[in-house]
Design an enzyme around this catalytic site. Structure first.
Site, PDB file in Angstrom:
ATOM      1  N   LEU A  31       0.828  -1.207   0.000  1.00  0.00           N
ATOM      2  CA  LEU A  31       0.000   0.000   0.000  1.00  0.00           C
ATOM      3  C   LEU A  31       0.861   1.256   0.000  1.00  0.00           C
ATOM      4  O   LEU A  31       0.469   2.294  -0.505  1.00  0.00           O
ATOM      5  CB  LEU A  31      -0.906   0.022   1.235  1.00  0.00           C
ATOM      6  CG  LEU A  31      -2.000  -1.035   1.295  1.00  0.00           C
ATOM      7  CD1 LEU A  31      -2.650  -1.061   2.672  1.00  0.00           C
ATOM      8  CD2 LEU A  31      -3.049  -0.769   0.224  1.00  0.00           C
ATOM      9  N   GLY A  34       7.591   3.790   3.201  1.00  0.00           N
ATOM     10  CA  GLY A  34       8.088   4.981   3.890  1.00  0.00           C
ATOM     11  C   GLY A  34       9.597   4.925   3.986  1.00  0.00           C
ATOM     12  O   GLY A  34      10.246   4.156   3.275  1.00  0.00           O
ATOM     13  N   VAL A  39       3.923  -0.614   4.176  1.00  0.00           N
ATOM     14  CA  VAL A  39       2.578  -0.986   4.613  1.00  0.00           C
ATOM     15  C   VAL A  39       2.001  -1.942   3.572  1.00  0.00           C
ATOM     16  O   VAL A  39       1.966  -1.631   2.380  1.00  0.00           O
ATOM     17  CB  VAL A  39       1.670   0.247   4.784  1.00  0.00           C
ATOM     18  CG1 VAL A  39       0.296  -0.175   5.286  1.00  0.00           C
ATOM     19  CG2 VAL A  39       2.286   1.253   5.742  1.00  0.00           C
ATOM     20  N   LYS A  54       2.011  -2.674   8.953  1.00  0.00           N
ATOM     21  CA  LYS A  54       3.202  -1.838   8.771  1.00  0.00           C
ATOM     22  C   LYS A  54       4.398  -2.571   9.350  1.00  0.00           C
ATOM     23  O   LYS A  54       4.435  -2.865  10.547  1.00  0.00           O
ATOM     24  CB  LYS A  54       3.000  -0.504   9.484  1.00  0.00           C
ATOM     25  CG  LYS A  54       4.166   0.454   9.297  1.00  0.00           C
ATOM     26  CD  LYS A  54       3.832   1.837   9.821  1.00  0.00           C
ATOM     27  CE  LYS A  54       4.929   2.834   9.494  1.00  0.00           C
ATOM     28  NZ  LYS A  54       4.557   4.195   9.864  1.00  0.00           N
ATOM     29  N   ASP A 149       3.840  15.030  11.602  1.00  0.00           N
ATOM     30  CA  ASP A 149       3.917  14.692  10.171  1.00  0.00           C
ATOM     31  C   ASP A 149       2.523  14.761   9.553  1.00  0.00           C
ATOM     32  O   ASP A 149       2.138  13.904   8.757  1.00  0.00           O
ATOM     33  CB  ASP A 149       4.529  13.297   9.996  1.00  0.00           C
ATOM     34  CG  ASP A 149       5.114  13.076   8.598  1.00  0.00           C
ATOM     35  OD1 ASP A 149       5.327  14.072   7.865  1.00  0.00           O
ATOM     36  OD2 ASP A 149       5.353  11.913   8.235  1.00  0.00           O
TER      37      ASP A 149
HETATM   38  N1  ADE Z   1      -1.884   3.041   3.764  1.00  0.00           N
HETATM   39  C1  ADE Z   1      -1.290   3.093   4.946  1.00  0.00           C
HETATM   40  N2  ADE Z   1      -2.084   2.600   5.904  1.00  0.00           N
HETATM   41  C2  ADE Z   1      -3.232   2.215   5.297  1.00  0.00           C
HETATM   42  C3  ADE Z   1      -4.456   1.654   5.753  1.00  0.00           C
HETATM   43  N3  ADE Z   1      -4.649   1.373   7.038  1.00  0.00           N
HETATM   44  N4  ADE Z   1      -5.422   1.432   4.858  1.00  0.00           N
HETATM   45  C4  ADE Z   1      -5.223   1.731   3.558  1.00  0.00           C
HETATM   46  N5  ADE Z   1      -4.107   2.271   3.061  1.00  0.00           N
HETATM   47  C5  ADE Z   1      -3.107   2.505   3.932  1.00  0.00           C
END
Ligand code: ADE
Length: 296
Positions: A31, A34, A39, A54, A149
């Protein structure tokens, strides 16, 4: 002896976290990436809800410090999750690596939404109001949680476009904060950092006015659907511009925006050069609630 196994001794196991088996999570796609963590979208065989996990990037998992940063993020998230407008911490994985598990947010980040979709004004101001509610909650905790942030990229949207503030990777407890200083507060997004943190001669401990400044820039992002300082060629020049009082271009704020005066004044107050002139999140919340009542 039933203590969960943890092969990273620098991380103290906090028993209050629900422990989730990393092996059982069916990882699906990336997703986001960083500075040191990725993630992933995943499914857990026992849950209907999809999750986001994460975890540290492969090259970083031997380093205890990154591990501790992620653990510290989980501790703040655990407390912050009590707000309706902060992402929920579902639990953590310990083996074979430390990871944070949260619900998957169907509508992704506010940055992506603003980039891809012409979001109606009423919804934009509802989202701005919900961000101020989430931030008020963080700043009302004792000790206070500073996000440090806050930007459209770190605001997630659930299936009904309600706001969940996420990414506490740079967040700090106000009491006992380490000094965040000098030319580049580590890892922060330069466009959203207040000018006082660029002063080489000052050693400033972050306070709540840091987040308020970032929120001003975020309101401008919501109003204009563009990135701030797009034509400034590098971060050093952005710092110089901001230090000398320059701000995101108000000429880009559409004039047909409902409640344009209130919202324009609010963003400008939030990014005041003098931190004392910036409002509290409670005041932002009052203004945005009034804007919402008039536009919805
Ligand atoms: N990107 C980072 N965290 C996320 C989440 N919880 N759901 C969807 N996209 C994300």
């Amino acid at each position: 002896e039933d203590e969960p196994q943890n092969r990273y001794p620098s991380v103290t196991v906090d028993r209050r976290f629900p422990i989730i088996s990393y092996e059982r999570l069916e990882k699906q796609s990336i997703l986001g990436r960083g500075g040191f963590a990725d993630v992933m979208k995943a499914r857990h065989p026992d849950w209907r809800q999809e999750v986001a996990v994460k975890c540290l990037q492969a090259g970083k998992i031997e380093d205890g410090r990154e591990q501790e940063v992620l653990y510290s993020e989980a501790r703040k998230l655990k407390l912050a999750s009590k707000s309706d407008h902060v992402i929920t911490l579902l639990g953590v994985c310990l083996e074979p690596l430390f990871a944070i598990v949260m619900p998957y947010m169907e509508n992704g980040s506010l940055a992506r939404l603003l980039r891809d979709v012409d979001v109606p004004w009423a919804l934009r101001w509802r989202m701005a109001h919900e961000i101020s509610l989430g931030m008020t909650f963080l700043h009302c905790q004792d000790p206070q949680i500073l996000h440090c942030d806050l930007k459209a990229e770190n605001v997630l949207l659930d299936g009904d476009f309600h706001v969940k503030i996420s990414d506490f990777g740079l967040s700090k407890w106000k009491a006992g904060s380490r000094v965040l200083t000098k030319t580049s507060p580590e890892g922060c997004t330069v466009t959203h950092v207040p000018p006082e943190y660029f002063d080489i001669d000052l050693e400033l401990v972050p306070n709540e006015k840091f987040d308020v400044y970032s929120f001003g820039v975020l309101l401008w992002e919501i109003a204009t659907r563009t990135e701030p300082y797009k034509n400034v060629v590098n971060t050093a020049l952005i710092r110089l511009a901001v230090t000398t009082g320059q701000r995101p271009n108000m000429a880009l704020v559409p004039t047909d925006l409902p409640e344009v005066d209130t919202v324009s004044q609010l963003m400008q107050r939030c990014w005041s050069q003098d931190p004392e002139d910036r409002p509290s999140f409670q005041e932002c919340e009052d203004d945005l609630r009034a804007v919402n009542n008039k536009t919805s």
